[in-house]
Design an enzyme around this catalytic site. Sequence first.
Site, PDB file in Angstrom:
ATOM      1  N   HIS A  94      38.296 -15.372 -23.329  1.00 61.43           N
ATOM      2  CA  HIS A  94      37.474 -15.959 -22.277  1.00 61.43           C
ATOM      3  C   HIS A  94      36.253 -16.670 -22.860  1.00 61.43           C
ATOM      4  O   HIS A  94      35.952 -17.820 -22.533  1.00 61.43           O
ATOM      5  CB  HIS A  94      37.026 -14.866 -21.298  1.00 61.43           C
ATOM      6  CG  HIS A  94      36.149 -15.367 -20.198  1.00 61.43           C
ATOM      7  ND1 HIS A  94      34.769 -15.343 -20.272  1.00 61.43           N
ATOM      8  CD2 HIS A  94      36.445 -15.937 -19.018  1.00 61.43           C
ATOM      9  CE1 HIS A  94      34.272 -15.859 -19.170  1.00 61.43           C
ATOM     10  NE2 HIS A  94      35.266 -16.227 -18.386  1.00 61.43           N
TER      11      HIS A  94
ATOM     12  N   GLY B 205      49.361 -27.741 -16.449  1.00 54.76           N
ATOM     13  CA  GLY B 205      48.415 -26.724 -16.913  1.00 54.76           C
ATOM     14  C   GLY B 205      49.063 -26.052 -18.101  1.00 54.76           C
ATOM     15  O   GLY B 205      49.715 -25.020 -17.971  1.00 54.76           O
TER      16      GLY B 205
ATOM     17  N   ASP C  27      48.483 -22.093 -19.027  1.00 58.06           N
ATOM     18  CA  ASP C  27      49.297 -21.110 -18.319  1.00 58.06           C
ATOM     19  C   ASP C  27      50.781 -21.316 -18.591  1.00 58.06           C
ATOM     20  O   ASP C  27      51.536 -20.351 -18.684  1.00 58.06           O
ATOM     21  CB  ASP C  27      49.025 -21.164 -16.810  1.00 58.06           C
ATOM     22  CG  ASP C  27      47.925 -20.177 -16.433  1.00 58.06           C
ATOM     23  OD1 ASP C  27      47.193 -19.738 -17.340  1.00 58.06           O
ATOM     24  OD2 ASP C  27      47.791 -19.839 -15.251  1.00 58.06           O
TER      25      ASP C  27
ATOM     26  N   CYS D  11      45.993 -31.036 -18.034  1.00 57.68           N
ATOM     27  CA  CYS D  11      44.613 -30.562 -17.995  1.00 57.68           C
ATOM     28  C   CYS D  11      44.433 -29.258 -18.748  1.00 57.68           C
ATOM     29  O   CYS D  11      43.428 -28.593 -18.617  1.00 57.68           O
ATOM     30  CB  CYS D  11      44.131 -30.424 -16.558  1.00 57.68           C
ATOM     31  SG  CYS D  11      45.032 -29.186 -15.616  1.00 57.68           S
TER      32      CYS D  11
END
Lengths: 521, 521
Positions: free
Chosen positions: B77, B407, B410, B473
């Site tokens: 993160h 994406g 993911d 993205c």
Amino acid sequence: MFPRFDLSAEPSVLTRGVGASPGAAFGKVVFTAADAVEQAAAGEQVILVRRETNPDDLAGMIAAQGILTSRGGKTSHAAVVARGMGKTCVCGADQVEVGRDQFTVGGQVVHSGDVISIDGTTGRVYRGEVPVRPSEVVQYFEGDLDPALANEPLVAAVHLLMSHADTRAALRVRTNADTGPDAARARRFGAQGIGLCRTEHMFLGERRELVERLILAHSKAERDDALAALQPLQRADFLEIFREMNGLPVTVRLIDPPLHEFLPSLEELAVQVAVAKARGSSDEQTERDERMLAAVRRMHEQNPMLGLRGVRLGLVIPGLFAMQVRAIAEAAVALAAEGGTPRPEIMVPLVGAVQELETVRGEAEKIIAEVVGDSGVEVLIGTMIEVPRAALTAGQIAEAAEFFSFGTNDLTQMAWGFSRDDVEGAFFWRYLELGIFGISPFESIDRDGVGRLVRIAAEEGRAQRPGLKLGVCGEHGGDPESVHFFHEVGLDYVSCSPFRVPIARLEAGRAAVESAGSDHR
Amino acid sequence: MFPRFDLSAEPSVLTRGVGASPGAAFGKVVFTAADAVEQAAAGEQVILVRRETNPDDLAGMIAAQGILTSRGGKTSHAAVVARGMGKTCVCGADQVEVGRDQFTVGGQVVHSGDVISIDGTTGRVYRGEVPVRPSEVVQYFEGDLDPALANEPLVAAVHLLMSHADTRAALRVRTNADTGPDAARARRFGAQGIGLCRTEHMFLGERRELVERLILAHSKAERDDALAALQPLQRADFLEIFREMNGLPVTVRLIDPPLHEFLPSLEELAVQVAVAKARGSSDEQTERDERMLAAVRRMHEQNPMLGLRGVRLGLVIPGLFAMQVRAIAEAAVALAAEGGTPRPEIMVPLVGAVQELETVRGEAEKIIAEVVGDSGVEVLIGTMIEVPRAALTAGQIAEAAEFFSFGTNDLTQMAWGFSRDDVEGAFFWRYLELGIFGISPFESIDRDGVGRLVRIAAEEGRAQRPGLKLGVCGEHGGDPESVHFFHEVGLDYVSCSPFRVPIARLEAGRAAVESAGSDHR
């Protein structure tokens, strides 16, 4: 196929949950796996009641007549494991508040020791004992049909139907079985081998302490000691299974789940340590708990489903897979020495790249050659196709695999991005309501998405290696719609829980008959 | 592109971690996001030191000069968010033991308030302040190059190179930006729109209380109240961003992450309640905590990455997406009324089935029509392609989508079955060592697996809807190798963090020049 309640006395319904694994069961309520084991050993029939289950509850689930949970749907741990065992289960009875030694539902309190009855088909839960009638069909397969109960035309019809189906079917039907007794039952139900023998239970129960030592080992010597202690135990497990499946293929999956499943719960341990500290304790137990908490925290994963498990574990913990491969090979050689015909197949889980499989195969082949010698035993090595990338690169992976077994549960989880423990309870009801799907993709295979991955892998795997053996060992192997799909794709076999074997045999036959009359294949 | 340390004074290295987001930063050590915000507001430069970060730390990460964590790798993160912000970050400095108000490393203790310097390129951490030199290239793009520092030939070369690249490139370059200032900076760096505007931060900070009310609402009225309070705040956020990107497309992603990210941590809350009870407290606060704990437990997920998030959240919480759609449409109309040219694109996250998108689109179109009226504002609706099944059924999904945005973060997580928060620290080192991959698939796109999904979706999406806009993205949008791949596949644009925009522009140009000389396209 399942025993059912005799409702002529109109028993009163306590609550309703999801009918997660069919059957009818009654017994005294217990709230822990330990109590289930203890009371069952004392000859009691018990129903294990839990908020939800986890692998720690396995022994209790085996000991119980049935399982009732207040959380989780048809794909929760309780449901999946219970179906695998052919054990009655009602899940997600969300009106039930499970306490330490009682549960409450709609103002009523049910204490530990009270008797309840659960219907795994309708999801109904009754107070007290409702009489149960055994299934004649199961008695037929088990070979112990009570002549007094026998419905002669039914028995004859079942017999005729099964023979006809087996004659026509292109798909073989194997079973998912993890123990000798499961394997024996599945054979009685007509399974032609084991498509999935999970090995996780071989690390649980009394062996847990060895696994903790393995996981927390600080040196190679400590790790090797723990592995050396596990090896003969697992060899004995495999030998028992191979004996029951003598002459038929047995696909053994090397250990798959995340490490933390073998360690205490982070939340419980954190609470225990914090409370002990708040009370000012600083004894040895608290110190041990603190050290364990640090280890559990270090290994804690945000998304264990997508973390350190399967082949990843085998590549990170030296000797783990080697121990299992050796145990399998030695068990096979032992059966051959008894005059049996072992047909072991070693399945590497969670492979996403051919390099992973090549690395494991390299080590395994050496061990197998060493153990097998000139005993004539042959051990195949293949892989699960359960990670989308494995399906997308199946042509590469087939170079290192003698078989593929589609793990359609995980393939569904990853292709859709659905954690089966989380999604069914959280929003599947809404998705079914909105018509986003007509049936859960965990119940019946999603042809357009997951099915496309299966097709890609089957075609490209066989293009690379003609004769590549293809099977499926997800729960879809026992679902009629899905069996037809697997027939269309041209798989060699499906594998499902013992109780679903007869259904799968029938559907495999039907699929062959139907496609003979069309151009599907 | 990044400021760097002047090492002429040979400062002493305290420890080393993973260089996770380049740059050089120094400041006083703080251990909580709240301290970072408070001290930065008082004019201090601070370095936020955490074991690992989570969305709660966002305000602190924004306030800090840099972030140092003891856990997690390049895809943690902290790393991902820091790179997104162009903020210096060193991750996984595993020698560092982070305490409440100090950290220790190799016997040395660093207290809260002590100064450290961190190098996000090399991963080195120094004690004390190491002087920093700004990047001339960034100053060039920012338009504030100090004439005294200017290296004239360099500036001329950069200028020439960028113009040439933009002229040749087939791929446009957009940016991932969530706020007005980020959008403004990205424009100075040459971004031609926003490819990903995340909206999660619009639910955090002071708005968290509203979100808790929304999540814990017991009635439609409570829920609607919370949504009504959030709506004007989000409209203002969107208006600021649309103004900065006036005339250029802005793709807004509807809220994506799992609910529990907005609630307190299960472990912390469980400990708090247990300790309070052990102490015999039974005050109102404890009762409130117990109620909250029950709610958090109810929403706890085993694998939140694969749980209730994205479009699933939008379909389960009535009014949530509608509130965001209305805020976007109203902001666009407001900009048009100011004489601007808004080009909003609404992106639905985590779609796996066309029915999900159709359901959201149906509701959104009504709201947009109502808000937009005859203002001439046009709002596109499209989807992320980030779930493997979305790529595999792209032909169906294109029926309901005016654009696809891949994406790839993911998509990589699900195609490989890798939780990025877990795997890099746990076993990527071993995978790199064994040669299972040469570079992390999160750093550079995996052409054979994830790339194949991108190709399938691009081809089948365009076959269904010619002119379908295609972009990416994920972080791969700023990776040179990956940019070449996206050019080959024929996407319309890549989107990356502001600081990577110039690199992406260069690589887009290079890819076009190279393919002009070959038959790649």
